[in-house]
Write an enzyme that holds these catalytic residues in place. Sequence first.
Site, PDB file in Angstrom:
ATOM      1  N   HIS A   1       0.810  -1.220   0.000  1.00 44.86           N
ATOM      2  CA  HIS A   1       0.000   0.000   0.000  1.00 44.86           C
ATOM      3  C   HIS A   1       0.846   1.275   0.000  1.00 44.86           C
ATOM      4  O   HIS A   1       1.897   1.344   0.624  1.00 44.86           O
ATOM      5  CB  HIS A   1      -0.937   0.012   1.208  1.00 44.86           C
ATOM      6  CG  HIS A   1      -0.223  -0.074   2.529  1.00 44.86           C
ATOM      7  ND1 HIS A   1       0.281   1.017   3.190  1.00 44.86           N
ATOM      8  CD2 HIS A   1       0.067  -1.144   3.307  1.00 44.86           C
ATOM      9  CE1 HIS A   1       0.843   0.642   4.318  1.00 44.86           C
ATOM     10  NE2 HIS A   1       0.732  -0.677   4.416  1.00 44.86           N
ATOM     11  N   ASP A   2       0.372   2.248  -0.764  1.00 46.52           N
ATOM     12  CA  ASP A   2       0.937   3.607  -0.783  1.00 46.52           C
ATOM     13  C   ASP A   2       2.339   3.685  -1.381  1.00 46.52           C
ATOM     14  O   ASP A   2       3.020   4.703  -1.234  1.00 46.52           O
ATOM     15  CB  ASP A   2       0.940   4.226   0.616  1.00 46.52           C
ATOM     16  CG  ASP A   2      -0.429   4.214   1.255  1.00 46.52           C
ATOM     17  OD1 ASP A   2      -1.335   4.863   0.707  1.00 46.52           O
ATOM     18  OD2 ASP A   2      -0.616   3.547   2.292  1.00 46.52           O
TER      19      ASP A   2
ATOM     20  N   GLY B   1       5.021  -1.024   2.828  1.00 47.26           N
ATOM     21  CA  GLY B   1       4.199   0.146   2.551  1.00 47.26           C
ATOM     22  C   GLY B   1       5.007   1.429   2.445  1.00 47.26           C
ATOM     23  O   GLY B   1       6.061   1.583   3.059  1.00 47.26           O
TER      24      GLY B   1
END
Length: 271
Positions: free
Chosen positions: A127-128, A145
């Site tokens: 994520h991200d 992340g």
Amino acid sequence: MSTVAASARIHPMAVVEDGAIIGENVSIGPFCRVGPKVVLKNGVELLSHAVVTGRTEIGAGTRIFPMAVIGGDPQSVHHAGEETTLFIGENCTMREGVTMNTGTVDGGGTTVVGDRCLFLANSHVAHDCILGNDIIMSNNVMLAGHVKVGDRAILGGGSAVHQFARIGRQAFVGGLSAVNYDVIPYGMLNGNPGILGGLNVVGMTRAGIERAVIHRVRRAFKDIFEGEGNIRTNAAALREEYADCPEVTEILDFIDADSDRAISSPHRGKA
């Protein structure tokens, strides 16, 4: 209802949920599943047994191989089901078992992958993460992340990157390396813990950087990491001398930028 271009080819044993947008000449093979908030741009190919889910947009010409799961929820204990996104650029390749997650609300909400990136089997983008163009991630590479990876970086098989770490443009990370700290542009890192061993001279040469420029970057590297001061102080002292060398300036800007991680060096991590 889904929006499906007339030229799209969808196998009768695939599932395309209502709401998906399917572009021209898209090919969706058997046993694939495409979620209701997915956009597949022109020429995307899902070979078979691939899952594209979440609010995910796949750029034109991208190929996704069997057992890949693209756009799954972030693997974060802080994620509470919010709607976040994944954006993938054009002409990327995701080989077997690749996984990519959407962003988190706290991390900005979006995971981004640039154009012409190659992800070999079982590699993972968390994520991200923000990835540039022309990146190669070999088998089993793991990005935690919030990682940022610059254009043309290469990550060797089985390497793992700590959350919030940055990998600069055209850096090279050796197989099975642990990237605990930021890796400068053109840097070459190997080992666990990862040690910055020098510059990715082969990559620089292949990119067309002249030998005289590479020699200047090498001298700057030595001054930064072997000078009397700390890394940031040494880098700041080189600004004027290398103002006419974009490659060195790029390294200095990378070091000067705000980051949650320290800078990898030839010494950090050694016993």
